[in-house]
Design an enzyme around this catalytic site. Sequence first.
Site, PDB file in Angstrom:
ATOM      1  N   TYR A  56       0.764  -1.237   0.069  1.00 48.60           N
ATOM      2  CA  TYR A  56       0.018  -0.081   0.103  1.00 48.60           C
ATOM      3  C   TYR A  56       1.101   1.249   0.093  1.00 48.60           C
ATOM      4  O   TYR A  56       1.847   1.440   0.705  1.00 48.60           O
ATOM      5  CB  TYR A  56      -1.035   0.025   1.096  1.00 48.60           C
ATOM      6  CG  TYR A  56      -2.222   0.054   0.910  1.00 48.60           C
ATOM      7  CD1 TYR A  56      -2.879   1.356   0.177  1.00 48.60           C
ATOM      8  CD2 TYR A  56      -3.278  -1.278   0.837  1.00 48.60           C
ATOM      9  CE1 TYR A  56      -4.190   1.132  -0.325  1.00 48.60           C
ATOM     10  CE2 TYR A  56      -4.530  -1.174   0.494  1.00 48.60           C
ATOM     11  CZ  TYR A  56      -4.974  -0.282  -0.181  1.00 48.60           C
ATOM     12  OH  TYR A  56      -6.301  -0.126  -0.507  1.00 48.60           O
ATOM     13  N   GLU A  58      -0.612   5.002  -0.383  1.00 49.97           N
ATOM     14  CA  GLU A  58      -1.017   5.993  -0.758  1.00 49.97           C
ATOM     15  C   GLU A  58      -0.209   7.361  -0.442  1.00 49.97           C
ATOM     16  O   GLU A  58       0.687   7.245   0.345  1.00 49.97           O
ATOM     17  CB  GLU A  58      -2.169   5.978   0.452  1.00 49.97           C
ATOM     18  CG  GLU A  58      -3.415   5.370  -0.035  1.00 49.97           C
ATOM     19  CD  GLU A  58      -4.533   5.457   1.103  1.00 49.97           C
ATOM     20  OE1 GLU A  58      -4.479   6.353   2.091  1.00 49.97           O
ATOM     21  OE2 GLU A  58      -5.799   4.931   0.737  1.00 49.97           O
ATOM     22  N   ASP A 202      -6.938  13.758 -24.969  1.00 48.83           N
ATOM     23  CA  ASP A 202      -7.173  12.351 -24.314  1.00 48.83           C
ATOM     24  C   ASP A 202      -6.602  11.469 -25.543  1.00 48.83           C
ATOM     25  O   ASP A 202      -6.975  11.273 -26.614  1.00 48.83           O
ATOM     26  CB  ASP A 202      -8.678  11.977 -24.260  1.00 48.83           C
ATOM     27  CG  ASP A 202      -8.853  10.384 -23.652  1.00 48.83           C
ATOM     28  OD1 ASP A 202      -7.714   9.715 -23.810  1.00 48.83           O
ATOM     29  OD2 ASP A 202      -9.794   9.947 -23.310  1.00 48.83           O
ATOM     30  N   THR A 228      -4.429   6.194 -21.392  1.00 54.27           N
ATOM     31  CA  THR A 228      -4.193   4.995 -21.157  1.00 54.27           C
ATOM     32  C   THR A 228      -2.989   4.509 -21.402  1.00 54.27           C
ATOM     33  O   THR A 228      -2.205   4.960 -22.219  1.00 54.27           O
ATOM     34  CB  THR A 228      -5.231   3.681 -21.895  1.00 54.27           C
ATOM     35  OG1 THR A 228      -5.180   4.129 -23.111  1.00 54.27           O
ATOM     36  CG2 THR A 228      -6.896   4.239 -21.522  1.00 54.27           C
ATOM     37  N   LYS A 231      -3.164   0.435 -24.857  1.00 54.01           N
ATOM     38  CA  LYS A 231      -3.560   0.690 -26.229  1.00 54.01           C
ATOM     39  C   LYS A 231      -2.499   0.673 -27.159  1.00 54.01           C
ATOM     40  O   LYS A 231      -1.553  -0.252 -27.023  1.00 54.01           O
ATOM     41  CB  LYS A 231      -4.694   1.615 -26.442  1.00 54.01           C
ATOM     42  CG  LYS A 231      -5.913   1.377 -25.395  1.00 54.01           C
ATOM     43  CD  LYS A 231      -6.944   2.447 -25.711  1.00 54.01           C
ATOM     44  CE  LYS A 231      -8.270   2.169 -24.631  1.00 54.01           C
ATOM     45  NZ  LYS A 231      -9.221   3.562 -24.874  1.00 54.01           N
ATOM     46  N   ARG A 237      -2.727  -2.478 -18.212  1.00 54.00           N
ATOM     47  CA  ARG A 237      -3.866  -1.652 -18.262  1.00 54.00           C
ATOM     48  C   ARG A 237      -3.542  -0.592 -17.061  1.00 54.00           C
ATOM     49  O   ARG A 237      -3.400  -0.862 -15.696  1.00 54.00           O
ATOM     50  CB  ARG A 237      -4.883  -2.560 -17.558  1.00 54.00           C
ATOM     51  CG  ARG A 237      -5.269  -3.671 -18.508  1.00 54.00           C
ATOM     52  CD  ARG A 237      -6.684  -4.125 -18.391  1.00 54.00           C
ATOM     53  NE  ARG A 237      -7.699  -3.336 -19.280  1.00 54.00           N
ATOM     54  CZ  ARG A 237      -7.900  -3.645 -20.355  1.00 54.00           C
ATOM     55  NH1 ARG A 237      -7.292  -4.552 -21.216  1.00 54.00           N
ATOM     56  NH2 ARG A 237      -9.013  -2.729 -21.250  1.00 54.00           N
TER      57      ARG A 237
END
Length: 423
Positions: A56, A58, A202, A228, A231, A237
Site C-alpha cells: 500500500y 497512498e 485524451d 491509457t 492501447k 492496463r
Amino acid sequence: MHEPAVPRLQSQDPEIAGLVEAEARRQYEKIRLIASENYVSPAVLEATGTVLTNKYSEGYAGKRYYEGQQNVDPIELLAIDRAKELFGVEHANVQPYSGSPANLAVYMAFLEPGDPVMGLSLPMGGHLTHGWSVSATGRWFRPVRYDVRADTGRVDMDQVRDLALKERPKLIWCGGTAIPRTIDFPAFAEIARETGAVLAADIAHIAGLIAGGAHPSPVGHADVITTTTHKTLRGPRGAMIMSTAEHAKAIDKAVFPGLQGGPHNHTTAAIAVALREAAQRDFAGYARQVVANARALAAALLERGYDLISGGTDNHLILIDLTNKGVAGKPAAQALDRAGIELNYNAVPFDPRKPFDPSGLRIGTAAITTRGLTEERMPQIAAWIDEVVQAAAKQDETVVERVAAEVREMLASYPMPGWTPAP
Ligand SMILES: *Cc1c(COP(=O)(O)O)cnc(C)c1O
C-alpha cells in the site's frame, strides 16, 4: 505455454489456469483487430505479476501515508521520469487506475459540478467520459457536444469554435475512441485560448503513435494530456495524466486524495517497463508500421467497395459503415469473430441504427503489428473480411469455418509475445 510460466496457478487452481490457457490460445489464433487492444511484452507481464501488488502506498514519493516505501518510491519516480522523457512533458502522474478514472481526475482538478464541458459526441467517435449522458461526467457536469461533418467525417473546427464561444465550456476535450484522422491539437489550443477553457487531450488510443513519432504530439498545445497505457502504447492496463508544471499540484491532488486510494504498484512498475520499451528505437518502427498497416488495410477495403468514415485513415484506426453491404455491424462482427477475425461493432457518425445494434465496424492495427504482420498481409485480411461480411449477409457458416482455418494457419508463422503453443 504461458510466458512467464504459471505452474503454481496450474496446480493450485486448474479452473482459472485452464481459462487463462484458453484465452492465450484464442489470442494466438485470432487476427486481433480491436483498436484498443495489443499484446504486451513478457517483461511487462512479469512486472504485473510481482510482489509489488502486496504494498500500500497512498500518497506520492517522499509523502506517503504508510511506511515501507523504500522500493516503491524509486519505482514510481522511474515511471514518472520515463513518461516525462518519452513525451517531453513537465509533469506526469502515473497513478490513475485506468483511462476513465484519469479523465474524471481532470474534472476534479478544474471543474465544479454543473460546469460546462465540451467533447466530441460518443456516436461521432468521442469517449463516454467526455460528457456523454450515461456517464457520471455527463450527469454531474453540463455537456456541450461537437460533431464530425457529414460530408468529410472529420471534426468541424468552425463548429467547435462557434459552440465554444456560445457555451463557454470550462474544459474542452479533444481525442476519442473512433477517430481515424489526425487530431489538430494546435487548432483546439487556439479555440481554448480564445474562450478561456482548459484544453485536455485524451490520447488513449494514439499514445503509442505519438511516442513513436507517427502522430503529432499535443505537448505545447494542450494544458492536460490523459492517456491509457494499454492501447497503442503497449503497456499494462493503467493510465497517466501529463501536464505543464503549472497544473501539477491540481492534478496530483485530484488523483489522490481526490478520487483514489493506494496506487497499484505492480501496474506502476509495468508502466515503467513499457515506457522504457517505448523509448527504444524499434518502437518508432512499430508505430510507423501500425500506420502503414492501417493505410494498406484501408486501401484494400476501399478497393472492395467498403465505405470508410472520412475515406481512409491517418492512424491505427479504420471505421467502416456497412450500410451499402446489406448487413448491420453486430451480425458482421459476430460472424467475423467466429471466422477468427476479432473486432467490434461500432456506431458511425449520424448512425440511423441503435447504439447496441449500429451500422459500423471499428478496426485497429496495433495488435497485429506487434504480432509482426506487415502491409503485404493486409489485402488478404481485407479479402477475408469481405468474404465473411458477405457470408454474414447470407448467413453462410461454411465460409466462416474455412476462413477461421486459413487465419489459424497464417498466424502460426507469427509468434505471440506471452504465449507459445505446445510443440
Ligand atoms: C479507452 C479510452 C478511455 C478509457 O479507458 P479505460 O481504461 O477503458 O477506462 C478514455 N478515453 C479514450 C479516448 C479511450 O479510448
